[in-house]
Write a protein that holds these residues in place. Structure first.
Motif, PDB file in Angstrom:
ATOM      1  N   PHE A 177       0.823  -1.209   0.000  1.00 55.69           N
ATOM      2  CA  PHE A 177       0.000   0.000   0.000  1.00 55.69           C
ATOM      3  C   PHE A 177       0.863   1.268   0.000  1.00 55.69           C
ATOM      4  CE2 PHE A 177      -3.537  -2.752   1.563  1.00 55.69           C
ATOM      5  CZ  PHE A 177      -4.422  -2.465   0.533  1.00 55.69           C
ATOM      6  N   HIS A 178       2.042   1.204   0.592  1.00 54.24           N
ATOM      7  CA  HIS A 178       2.952   2.346   0.512  1.00 54.24           C
ATOM      8  C   HIS A 178       3.307   2.638  -0.938  1.00 54.24           C
ATOM      9  CE1 HIS A 178       6.980   4.323   0.557  1.00 54.24           C
ATOM     10  NE2 HIS A 178       6.374   5.062   1.461  1.00 54.24           N
ATOM     11  N   ASP A 179       3.419   1.585  -1.743  1.00 50.78           N
ATOM     12  CA  ASP A 179       3.791   1.745  -3.154  1.00 50.78           C
ATOM     13  C   ASP A 179       2.638   2.248  -4.019  1.00 50.78           C
ATOM     14  OD1 ASP A 179       6.335   0.955  -2.643  1.00 50.78           O
ATOM     15  OD2 ASP A 179       6.159  -1.027  -3.554  1.00 50.78           O
ATOM     16  N   VAL A 180       1.415   1.785  -3.734  1.00 53.67           N
ATOM     17  CA  VAL A 180       0.315   2.038  -4.672  1.00 53.67           C
ATOM     18  C   VAL A 180      -0.582   3.210  -4.281  1.00 53.67           C
ATOM     19  CG1 VAL A 180       0.299  -0.375  -5.371  1.00 53.67           C
ATOM     20  CG2 VAL A 180      -1.288   0.387  -3.583  1.00 53.67           C
ATOM     21  N   TYR A 187      -1.436   7.160   3.298  1.00 53.87           N
ATOM     22  CA  TYR A 187      -0.630   6.088   3.880  1.00 53.87           C
ATOM     23  C   TYR A 187      -0.409   6.335   5.366  1.00 53.87           C
ATOM     24  CZ  TYR A 187       3.387   3.132   4.961  1.00 53.87           C
ATOM     25  OH  TYR A 187       4.231   2.215   5.550  1.00 53.87           O
ATOM     26  N   VAL A 188      -0.133   7.574   5.753  1.00 57.18           N
ATOM     27  CA  VAL A 188       0.063   7.904   7.167  1.00 57.18           C
ATOM     28  C   VAL A 188      -1.218   7.622   7.950  1.00 57.18           C
ATOM     29  CG1 VAL A 188       0.525   9.772   8.801  1.00 57.18           C
ATOM     30  CG2 VAL A 188       1.874   9.587   6.703  1.00 57.18           C
ATOM     31  N   LYS A 189      -2.368   7.947   7.354  1.00 57.75           N
ATOM     32  CA  LYS A 189      -3.645   7.637   8.010  1.00 57.75           C
ATOM     33  C   LYS A 189      -3.835   6.130   8.147  1.00 57.75           C
ATOM     34  CE  LYS A 189      -6.230  11.760   6.569  1.00 57.75           C
ATOM     35  NZ  LYS A 189      -7.358  12.281   5.745  1.00 57.75           N
ATOM     36  N   LEU A 190      -3.395   5.394   7.114  1.00 59.32           N
ATOM     37  CA  LEU A 190      -3.484   3.931   7.158  1.00 59.32           C
ATOM     38  C   LEU A 190      -2.600   3.376   8.273  1.00 59.32           C
ATOM     39  CD1 LEU A 190      -4.464   1.241   5.984  1.00 59.32           C
ATOM     40  CD2 LEU A 190      -2.580   1.368   4.332  1.00 59.32           C
ATOM     41  N   GLN A 191      -1.378   3.889   8.385  1.00 57.63           N
ATOM     42  CA  GLN A 191      -0.502   3.496   9.493  1.00 57.63           C
ATOM     43  C   GLN A 191      -1.218   3.671  10.837  1.00 57.63           C
ATOM     44  OE1 GLN A 191       3.057   5.968   9.041  1.00 57.63           O
ATOM     45  NE2 GLN A 191       4.321   4.124   9.013  1.00 57.63           N
ATOM     46  N   ASP A 239      10.864   7.903   3.161  1.00 56.88           N
ATOM     47  CA  ASP A 239      10.990   6.787   4.098  1.00 56.88           C
ATOM     48  C   ASP A 239       9.599   6.257   4.429  1.00 56.88           C
ATOM     49  OD1 ASP A 239      11.398   5.145   6.345  1.00 56.88           O
ATOM     50  OD2 ASP A 239      13.079   6.343   7.040  1.00 56.88           O
ATOM     51  N   SER A 240       9.392   4.963   4.244  1.00 53.29           N
ATOM     52  CA  SER A 240       8.080   4.368   4.490  1.00 53.29           C
ATOM     53  C   SER A 240       7.775   4.218   5.969  1.00 53.29           C
ATOM     54  CB  SER A 240       7.983   3.000   3.808  1.00 53.29           C
ATOM     55  OG  SER A 240       9.019   2.150   4.239  1.00 53.29           O
ATOM     56  N   GLY A 241       8.791   4.436   6.829  1.00 48.32           N
ATOM     57  CA  GLY A 241       8.562   4.323   8.265  1.00 48.32           C
ATOM     58  C   GLY A 241       8.188   2.906   8.656  1.00 48.32           C
ATOM     59  N   THR A 242       7.343   2.783   9.685  1.00 48.65           N
ATOM     60  CA  THR A 242       6.889   1.462  10.122  1.00 48.65           C
ATOM     61  C   THR A 242       6.034   0.830   9.039  1.00 48.65           C
ATOM     62  OG1 THR A 242       6.940   2.039  12.475  1.00 48.65           O
ATOM     63  CG2 THR A 242       5.480   0.234  11.823  1.00 48.65           C
ATOM     64  N   THR A 243       6.437  -0.342   8.602  1.00 49.22           N
ATOM     65  CA  THR A 243       5.676  -1.061   7.582  1.00 49.22           C
ATOM     66  C   THR A 243       5.013  -2.322   8.124  1.00 49.22           C
ATOM     67  OG1 THR A 243       7.700  -2.195   6.908  1.00 49.22           O
ATOM     68  CG2 THR A 243       7.049  -0.247   5.629  1.00 49.22           C
ATOM     69  N   ASP A 244       5.580  -2.888   9.202  1.00 52.68           N
ATOM     70  CA  ASP A 244       5.036  -4.121   9.765  1.00 52.68           C
ATOM     71  C   ASP A 244       4.524  -3.871  11.189  1.00 52.68           C
ATOM     72  OD1 ASP A 244       6.323  -5.009   7.458  1.00 52.68           O
ATOM     73  OD2 ASP A 244       6.720  -6.972   8.331  1.00 52.68           O
ATOM     74  N   LEU A 245       3.269  -4.247  11.424  1.00 50.04           N
ATOM     75  CA  LEU A 245       2.688  -4.189  12.749  1.00 50.04           C
ATOM     76  C   LEU A 245       2.337  -5.622  13.124  1.00 50.04           C
ATOM     77  CD1 LEU A 245       1.584  -1.586  10.928  1.00 50.04           C
ATOM     78  CD2 LEU A 245       0.603  -0.950  13.128  1.00 50.04           C
ATOM     79  N   LYS A 364      12.496   0.767   1.565  1.00 50.97           N
ATOM     80  CA  LYS A 364      13.247   2.024   1.648  1.00 50.97           C
ATOM     81  C   LYS A 364      13.072   2.664   3.028  1.00 50.97           C
ATOM     82  CE  LYS A 364      14.515   1.234  -2.483  1.00 50.97           C
ATOM     83  NZ  LYS A 364      15.825   0.562  -2.629  1.00 50.97           N
ATOM     84  N   ASN A 365      13.403   1.902   4.064  1.00 51.21           N
ATOM     85  CA  ASN A 365      13.350   2.450   5.418  1.00 51.21           C
ATOM     86  C   ASN A 365      14.605   2.090   6.188  1.00 51.21           C
ATOM     87  OD1 ASN A 365      12.904  -0.264   5.818  1.00 51.21           O
ATOM     88  ND2 ASN A 365      10.794  -0.049   6.531  1.00 51.21           N
ATOM     89  N   ARG A 366      15.709   1.924   5.456  1.00 50.33           N
ATOM     90  CA  ARG A 366      16.993   1.620   6.065  1.00 50.33           C
ATOM     91  C   ARG A 366      18.020   2.673   5.616  1.00 50.33           C
ATOM     92  NH1 ARG A 366      13.885  -1.969   7.572  1.00 50.33           N
ATOM     93  NH2 ARG A 366      14.433  -4.099   8.155  1.00 50.33           N
ATOM     94  N   LYS A 367      18.777   3.207   6.563  1.00 51.70           N
ATOM     95  CA  LYS A 367      19.829   4.149   6.222  1.00 51.70           C
ATOM     96  C   LYS A 367      21.094   3.365   5.892  1.00 51.70           C
ATOM     97  CE  LYS A 367      22.687   7.874   8.096  1.00 51.70           C
ATOM     98  NZ  LYS A 367      23.037   8.671   9.291  1.00 51.70           N
ATOM     99  N   PRO A 368      21.720   3.623   4.747  1.00 53.96           N
ATOM    100  CA  PRO A 368      22.930   2.870   4.389  1.00 53.96           C
ATOM    101  C   PRO A 368      24.157   3.361   5.143  1.00 53.96           C
ATOM    102  CG  PRO A 368      22.449   4.491   2.687  1.00 53.96           C
ATOM    103  CD  PRO A 368      21.306   4.561   3.667  1.00 53.96           C
TER     104      PRO A 368
END
Length: 421
Positions: A177-180, A187-191, A239-245, A364-368
């Protein structure tokens, strides 16, 4: 020259190979996603290298995984392992499953794929079975109220990719859902809606007599608040932030899995369990200081191995609090890596913290890690650049991601096997 356990951001993989290959009394505790396989948006597309799986057998009794994912089920790691060989019977016969703890520490498996759930009641399992349907219903209700601007014909596919019906850790995976979604604001509301859902599930569980049975794990996260609850990482522009709950069993935190694995390791070495045969992760304390005391009081220092903790999810983020700058330190692997580091200092066992840079994956939520032009030195770590007081030291790092790490692991396994012949 500083020893490896005294180093920070070392790229000297040859020294690590030598330790893995030649030191008998070692215990490897390793995360999975992003460490030995790529981070992907859809867990069903994960792949793992056949040669890496074969290499783990060289460390039989000295290698265990510790993951928030699961061994079993449609999205479990066992299915990925079986797919790597195209023959399930072969995997079982040759002991090619990944031994260790899944579900954050409540799903135990040996290398032959024999699975158990220490410390979990049948009634708790029954409640967990109802969670995926409730997640799906909540998602459908959310999108009845919000137009996401995506291809509605694929909505059911998106739902299937988002609702992970894990046996002991049913999960909302928001990557697709972050992608589409057409707008970040939706997306923030969905989070937030999914965070509210998990809170409602906790309250519902409480009314059914499970007040202390469950908690919610956010990945990635910004550490814990004053009440000990994990802090969600909101999405930002890049940054997608938290993706897994993940709706998980109380006690299913990775650091609690460390004494469980140690307890088993000591049994393999001595025939006795320092914490008792029936000890499980849910009986362990929930904070690092008490966990360290538990280990210090029960484990013989003469047998304590050099523990090598390997992970890829550690975060640090600056936050302005009035006129004061505070740092939120989190990440799914931070807790167990910090505990391993503390055990090393307490027992003088030269434990190592190894970090695999998974920023090259699909998420895309990891800093290299940032290297100098010659690629010979790390000039900026993964945390906030202003966070100079983080006590977690990453002794060895792999900027090249899981491919670089698994190559080193396989080389060490080959040398260890030759040395034992």
């Amino acid at each position: 020259m500083a020893k490896l356990h005294q180093s920070s951001f070392s790229l000297d993989h040859e020294v690590l190979i030598n330790i893995l290959a030649t030191q008998e009394n070692i215990l490897i505790i390793q995360d999975l996603d992003g460490v030995c396989m790529s981070l992907v948006k859809d867990p069903l597309t994960r792949e793992i290298e056949r040669q890496y799986l074969k290499a783990t057998r060289a460390f039989d009794g000295h290698f265990f995984v510790l993951t928030n994912g699961e061994h079993i089920g449609r999205r479990g790691v066992n299915r990925i392992v079986e797919k790597a060989f195209d023959e399930r019977d072969l995997v079982k016969q040759q002991g090619l499953y990944l031994p260790g703890l899944a579900g954050g520490g409540v799903q135990w498996q040996d290398r032959y794929g024999n699975v158990s759930h220490p410390g979990i009641s049948d009634t708790e399992m029954a409640f967990l079975e109802t969670v995926p349907q409730k997640i799906e219903a909540s998602l459908r209700e959310f999108f009845q109220q919000h137009n996401g601007g995506f291809n509605s014909e694929k909505f059911d596919d998106y739902i299937q990719a988002t609702v992970l019906e894990n046996k002991v850790s049913p999960t909302v995976n928001l990557n697709v859902f972050h992608d589409v979604l057409s707008e970040q604001a939706i997306y923030v509301k969905l989070q937030q809606a999914m965070k509210n859902l998990t809170q409602n599930l906790l309250e519902e569980a409480g009314t059914m007599g499970f007040k202390n049975s469950f908690f919610v794990h956010f990945a990635p996260n910004l550490g814990r608040d004053e009440q000990g609850k994990e802090i969600i990482q909101p999405a930002s522009e890049n940054d997608s932030g938290t993706t897994d709950l993940q709706f998980m069993l109380r006690g299913a935190i990775k650091e609690a899995g460390v004494p469980f694995i140690l307890n088993h390791y000591y049994y393999l070495q001595t025939g006795n369990y320092p914490l008792g045969k029936e000890f499980n992760s849910r009986q362990a304390p929930q904070n690092k200081a008490e966990l360290l005391t538990l280990i210090k009081d029960n484990f013989d220092s003469k047998i304590m191995p050099t523990i090598i903790g390997i992970g890829d999810t550690v975060t640090s983020k600056a936050e302005q609090n009035g006129d004061k700058l505070i740092f939120r330190r989190g990440g799914s692997d931070r807790g167990f890596l910090e505990l391993i580091q503390a055990i090393g200092k307490e027992f003088e066992s030269e434990n190592l913290v190894v970090y695999v840079d998974s920023s090259g994956g699909e998420l895309k939520n990891r800093k290299p890690l940032k290297l100098n032009e010659q690629k010979t030195e790390v000039i900026e770590g993964i945390g906030d650049a202003k966070d100079t007081d983080d006590t977690l030291t990453l002794n060895v790092v792999f900027p090249g991601g899981y491919q670089q790490y698994t190559k080193v692991f396989q080389e060490a396994a080959s040398m260890r096997k030759q040395g034992n012949n």
